[in-house]
Scaffold this motif. Structure first.
Motif, mmCIF file in Angstrom:
data_model
loop_
_atom_site.group_PDB
_atom_site.id
_atom_site.type_symbol
_atom_site.label_atom_id
_atom_site.label_comp_id
_atom_site.label_asym_id
_atom_site.label_seq_id
_atom_site.Cartn_x
_atom_site.Cartn_y
_atom_site.Cartn_z
ATOM 1 N N LYS A 42 0.819 -1.221 0.000
ATOM 2 C CA LYS A 42 0.000 0.000 0.000
ATOM 3 C C LYS A 42 0.852 1.271 0.000
ATOM 4 O O LYS A 42 0.656 2.160 -0.828
ATOM 5 C CB LYS A 42 -0.933 0.014 1.230
ATOM 6 C CG LYS A 42 -1.820 -1.206 1.350
ATOM 7 C CD LYS A 42 -2.723 -1.129 2.578
ATOM 8 C CE LYS A 42 -2.018 -1.158 3.919
ATOM 9 N NZ LYS A 42 -1.283 -2.415 4.200
ATOM 10 N N SER A 43 1.792 1.335 0.942
ATOM 11 C CA SER A 43 2.624 2.553 1.043
ATOM 12 C C SER A 43 3.486 2.717 -0.201
ATOM 13 O O SER A 43 3.655 3.832 -0.703
ATOM 14 C CB SER A 43 3.539 2.480 2.269
ATOM 15 O OG SER A 43 2.772 2.375 3.438
ATOM 16 N N THR A 44 4.014 1.610 -0.696
ATOM 17 C CA THR A 44 4.851 1.662 -1.901
ATOM 18 C C THR A 44 4.028 2.186 -3.076
ATOM 19 O O THR A 44 4.483 3.036 -3.844
ATOM 20 C CB THR A 44 5.397 0.248 -2.224
ATOM 21 O OG1 THR A 44 6.106 -0.236 -1.093
ATOM 22 C CG2 THR A 44 6.306 0.267 -3.437
ATOM 23 N N PHE A 83 2.055 11.617 4.701
ATOM 24 C CA PHE A 83 2.775 10.398 5.091
ATOM 25 C C PHE A 83 2.262 9.864 6.422
ATOM 26 O O PHE A 83 1.632 10.587 7.200
ATOM 27 C CB PHE A 83 4.279 10.677 5.142
ATOM 28 C CG PHE A 83 4.865 10.884 3.774
ATOM 29 C CD1 PHE A 83 5.297 9.804 3.022
ATOM 30 C CD2 PHE A 83 4.927 12.151 3.207
ATOM 31 C CE1 PHE A 83 5.807 9.982 1.739
ATOM 32 C CE2 PHE A 83 5.427 12.342 1.926
ATOM 33 C CZ PHE A 83 5.865 11.254 1.193
ATOM 34 N N GLN A 84 2.555 8.583 6.654
ATOM 35 C CA GLN A 84 2.050 7.940 7.861
ATOM 36 C C GLN A 84 2.596 8.610 9.120
ATOM 37 O O GLN A 84 1.877 8.784 10.102
ATOM 38 C CB GLN A 84 2.441 6.454 7.836
ATOM 39 C CG GLN A 84 1.937 5.702 9.052
ATOM 40 C CD GLN A 84 2.056 4.197 8.884
ATOM 41 O OE1 GLN A 84 2.578 3.708 7.887
ATOM 42 N NE2 GLN A 84 1.563 3.466 9.860
ATOM 43 N N ASP A 85 3.879 8.977 9.070
ATOM 44 C CA ASP A 85 4.518 9.539 10.246
ATOM 45 C C ASP A 85 4.409 11.067 10.212
ATOM 46 O O ASP A 85 5.167 11.734 9.519
ATOM 47 C CB ASP A 85 5.994 9.096 10.247
ATOM 48 C CG ASP A 85 6.745 9.649 11.442
ATOM 49 O OD1 ASP A 85 6.118 10.314 12.295
ATOM 50 O OD2 ASP A 85 7.965 9.417 11.510
ATOM 51 N N LEU A 160 -3.207 9.520 1.190
ATOM 52 C CA LEU A 160 -3.067 9.472 2.651
ATOM 53 C C LEU A 160 -2.636 8.072 3.055
ATOM 54 O O LEU A 160 -3.285 7.089 2.687
ATOM 55 C CB LEU A 160 -4.397 9.824 3.332
ATOM 56 C CG LEU A 160 -4.897 11.251 3.075
ATOM 57 C CD1 LEU A 160 -6.141 11.220 2.220
ATOM 58 C CD2 LEU A 160 -5.175 11.962 4.386
ATOM 59 N N ASP A 161 -1.520 7.990 3.797
ATOM 60 C CA ASP A 161 -1.011 6.681 4.206
ATOM 61 C C ASP A 161 -1.339 6.445 5.675
ATOM 62 O O ASP A 161 -0.792 7.128 6.546
ATOM 63 C CB ASP A 161 0.507 6.619 3.963
ATOM 64 C CG ASP A 161 1.017 5.177 3.994
ATOM 65 O OD1 ASP A 161 0.198 4.250 4.177
ATOM 66 O OD2 ASP A 161 2.232 4.994 3.834
ATOM 67 N N GLU A 162 -2.220 5.518 5.937
ATOM 68 C CA GLU A 162 -2.636 5.151 7.305
ATOM 69 C C GLU A 162 -2.950 6.390 8.148
ATOM 70 O O GLU A 162 -2.368 6.583 9.219
ATOM 71 C CB GLU A 162 -1.540 4.337 8.009
ATOM 72 C CG GLU A 162 -1.080 3.103 7.263
ATOM 73 C CD GLU A 162 -2.016 1.907 7.412
ATOM 74 O OE1 GLU A 162 -3.070 2.036 8.098
ATOM 75 O OE2 GLU A 162 -1.715 0.854 6.833
ATOM 76 N N PRO A 163 -3.896 7.211 7.685
ATOM 77 C CA PRO A 163 -4.116 8.478 8.404
ATOM 78 C C PRO A 163 -4.679 8.294 9.814
ATOM 79 O O PRO A 163 -4.608 9.224 10.606
ATOM 80 C CB PRO A 163 -5.115 9.227 7.509
ATOM 81 C CG PRO A 163 -5.787 8.172 6.721
ATOM 82 C CD PRO A 163 -4.761 7.097 6.509
HETATM 83 MG MG MG Z 1 2.206 0.961 4.767
#
Ligand code: MG
Ligand code: ADP
Length: 233
Positions: A42-44, A83-85, A160-163
């Motif tokens: 997913k993130s990739t 980003f997630q972070d 949005l990555d793992e918001p």
């Molecule tokens: Mg991920």
């Protein structure tokens, strides 16, 4: 507007993170949840749209524009990623400075930067945070401020990555309703199925770097055997 992956393969540290991945995300169908177990890609997939990884094989297109190093600037003008972070995304001292960073970098005049900053903070219900130190916000506030920083650049697409990864249930609900109020096309990687249901009419399920299924969230998210196969239930 369409984002298309055509047999896209991406290697990370010798592992195949996206494996001849083929999918089309069409803004006319509304926001799309990107689901899949840890390591599914997913993130990739999201970061690849910004051109953050070399594409070993295949193509990724934003409408007719292929993701290539030459087109990175044009693509990043249309696509923003949260980003997630959040701590990695926020790096200026005050919230207002952080949100102003993107539009300032676009070379916009100071009045326009100010107007966009105020506007973006308002749409994330974060105006009252403008003078706060970014390192001293709650997780929910950090998420809204990093989203405001992206909105200030007025992207057509927001990734949005793992918001919701660090949000409590109430902050999740608030974020869902804020996202629904935005005009930009959204791709939201998440393993929070309730959040996906709330925010996304569409969903795509990834497994081992491939597309396992895609379609209406109302149908796919009710398919227990599919969710189990994907490691989501
Ligand atoms: Mg991920
Ligand atoms: N920082 C990284 N460096 C090298 N490989 C990575 C990194 N992050 C993820 N990968 C690998 O890429 C693949 C896809 O991971 P990722 O895109 O992070 O999946 P997801 O977001 O669905 O959990 C996995 O095989 C994972 O091990």
């Amino acid at each position: 507007m369409k984002l298309s992956f055509q047999n896209a393969t991406i290697q990370r540290d010798g592992l195949t993170a996206l494996d001849q991945f083929t999918a089309v995300f069409d803004s006319s169908n509304g926001a799309c949840a990107i689901l899949g177990a840890n390591g599914a890609g997913k993130s990739t997939m999201l970061a690849a749209i910004l051109g953050l990884f070399p594409i070993a094989e295949g193509t990724i297109l934003l409408d007719e524009t292929p993701v290539t190093p030459q087109n990175a600037r044009a693509i990043r003008a249309r696509v923003g990623m949260v980003f997630q972070d959040a701590d990695a995304q926020l790096f200026n001292q005050s919230v207002a400075e952080d949100v102003a960073f993107g539009p300032t970098n676009l070379g916009l005049p100071p009045e326009e930067v100010q107007a966009r900053t105020t506007d973006a903070l308002r749409s994330m219900r974060a105006e009252h945070l403008a003078q706060r130190d970014v390192t001293r916000l709650s997780c929910g506030e950090k998420r809204r401020v990093s989203l405001a920083g992206i909105l200030a650049m007025r992207p057509e697409v927001i990734l949005l990555d793992e918001p919701t990864s660090d949000l409590d249930p109430r902050a999740c609900r608030e974020l869902a309703s804020l996202l629904q109020s935005l005009p930009a096309f959204q791709l939201i990687a998440t393993h929070d199925l309730a959040f996906a249901r709330r925010t996304c009419p569409q969903c795509a399920i990834l497994q081992k770097g491939k597309l396992l299924a895609s379609g209406k969230a109302s149908e796919l998210l009710e398919n227990q055997s599919l969710l189990e196969e994907a490691g989501l239930a």
